[in-house]
Design an enzyme around this catalytic site. Sequence first.
Site, PDB file in Angstrom:
ATOM      1  CD  GLU A 458      50.822   1.035 -12.003  1.00  0.00           C
ATOM      2  OE1 GLU A 458      49.976   0.199 -13.061  1.00  0.00           O
ATOM      3  OE2 GLU A 458      51.045  -0.047 -11.047  1.00  0.00           O
ATOM      4  CG  ASP A 531      48.409   0.231  -8.985  1.00  0.00           C
ATOM      5  OD1 ASP A 531      47.515   0.458  -9.827  1.00  0.00           O
ATOM      6  OD2 ASP A 531      48.717   1.665  -8.531  1.00  0.00           O
ATOM      7  CG  ASP A 533      48.031  -4.311  -8.967  1.00  0.00           C
ATOM      8  OD1 ASP A 533      46.924  -3.657  -8.958  1.00  0.00           O
ATOM      9  OD2 ASP A 533      49.089  -4.021  -9.173  1.00  0.00           O
ATOM     10  CG  ASP A 535      49.136  -4.594 -14.517  1.00  0.00           C
ATOM     11  OD1 ASP A 535      48.854  -3.407 -14.712  1.00  0.00           O
ATOM     12  OD2 ASP A 535      49.330  -5.428 -15.387  1.00  0.00           O
TER      13      ASP A 535
END
Length: 682
Positions: A458, A531, A533, A535
């Site tokens: 991403e 990532d 996390d 998101d």
Amino acid sequence: MNSLFENDKDTKDAKNKSKAKVIKTTTPTSDYSASDIKVLEGLEPVRLRPGMYIGSTDNAGLHHLVAEILDNSMDEAVAGFASEIKVNFTHDNVIIIEDDGRGIPVDEHPQYPGKSALEVIFTTLHSGGKFAQGAYSTSGGLHGVGVSVVNALSEYTIVEVFKDGKKYKIEFNRGETNGTLQEIPGEGRKNNGSRITFKPDSQIFENASFNAKTLFTMCRSKAYLHKGITIEWQTEEELIKENDNIPQATTLHYPKGLVDFLEAETQNKELVTSIFAGESEFPQSQGKVEWAILWLDMNDGFSKTFCNTIPTPLGGTHDTGLRYALLKALRAYGELLGNKAISKVTADDVIGSACIVLSAFIPDPQFQGQTKEKLGTGSATRLVENAMRDAFDNWLITNKENSQELLNLVIERAESRLRRRDQRAIKRQSATRRLRLPGKLADCSSNSNINTEIFIVEGDSAGGSAKQARDRKLQAILPLRGKILNVASASNDKKTANQIINDISEALGCNRGEFFDIKNLRYERIIIMTDADVDGAHIASLLLTFFYTEMKGILEAGRLYLAQPPLYRITAGTKSLYARDDEHKDELLAKEFKNRKVDISRFKGLGEMPPAQLKSTTMSQANRTLIKLQLVKPEHTYNEETQQSSLFDENADIIYRLMGNKPEYRMQFIEENAKFAENLDI
């Protein structure tokens, strides 16, 4: 850049804004008079709102302080008054920068009787030699806040000036003058110059520390940008981290400037052209521009632009001028040869695999913000275009072999772009000729798909780190800009028009939907790397939905994986371990670091992780951990009421319920599974 971030951004911003001064909040009253108007004097605004002047109070903002001081020395070099700069990074976060320029003025300032110009410069915003005509023809410092901001945000600042065989010295504490300017007997020297020593204030930069590699890279880039300058770099051995791969002390001097940089950056890469380099003066003393450009055979290009030696990572008007010059000259050359296909070419096709270094020197440039990440001077577009156009025309005509290779390259890129638009599948080519691939894909060099893998990541930032960390022979990188379309609830027209879907389909080479053919899959493994996390998990979920819906055969063949990047780095002494999540972190603290003082760093994202760490923790086939995605086998169910059996596919059910266009099904899923949720952060 290795930065430490708080888990909660709002909490962090609040901390940053309150470091210098605690402001008590009260309930507003209806009275509002002149006594309610607070006037911030001197350097108070800087300490109260440091982010307005340096962008942030994390590692990025901290290193910006060094850039401000170093840029002043570079301005002296560009003006022709300095030839040597010394940068020393010492223990306890102290920086010493010295040059052999004219020396900061020490005589009394006419507007401030009793104060030296030096003291005014370091204690007053919007003061400096860049406003007056004649002191500098071009400069990076334009707002007159650079050194005063550094002074305001430093625990202490020591300024030493060598002028006319004498030495002068003054000290500051958190922006306040500590004594007056003193002449130091017996310490003068033959050549003039300035030496600035400062230590950033830990009250402002609570969790930030200088990184030796970042500082060295900054110094090296400045040396490349000015051919005549010599930068002496020095630090202490214990401040160099493992895998930094930088010297403790060295001399940085590059006689060919930008050409030296481009040669170093592109060594061992497959080139399409030689270097197109040059410099040109703008008319009527409006500055000059220097450039060095070459084209690669793959999509590993880059563009680095500067204005008055200040890096402009977001480009700007000078970058636009370069794009116009390259496109117009190349189109004119193609038309001269009667090549009709050149009309399809756009600026993006031209610079897609180009390695570009552009350095412009412009009087009074207009930057966007104090951190100067983008140039906004309108006239720079025309100036750079005019300066480069004739030179590129001449280069194309006199380098016919390079020119023909470049024409072939950009036309193939244009045709590939048009094929993506028309949703045509791309097949893996033969070993003798490599096709230009979609988007920003950095392909691997292997001609076979055995043990090859493509990382879908991403963002451009994470893609940049991954490209540096990869094994070029076996690992390809495809950065995605933004979130992929949720194909479970999208029409076929939307899927066909979606650029990210087209880029993935073409990069994999096996088409999608009813035209999917796994025999044409270009890689042995597909690895989703997002990532660590929420998101990142969302993006991974959208990608999994895409593969299940459009390329289910990849899942059935066991060719799809999830990377497991770490969320934390735990360090005690020389020992460092990485934790995938909070649970893993607690486990490591209990087993590996019991009763030891540790430093815990939380990675904001893959783009913030140094390439060496990303390689060792997430991408290296020898060290990493991958999650292999497998489909749940459908089960036969029996309905006693209807006395009929059916095949229940849990995979299709979960995709339909969670990713489909029926929000009531998602609500039902939440209600059914809420009892299993723990430790919700609300």
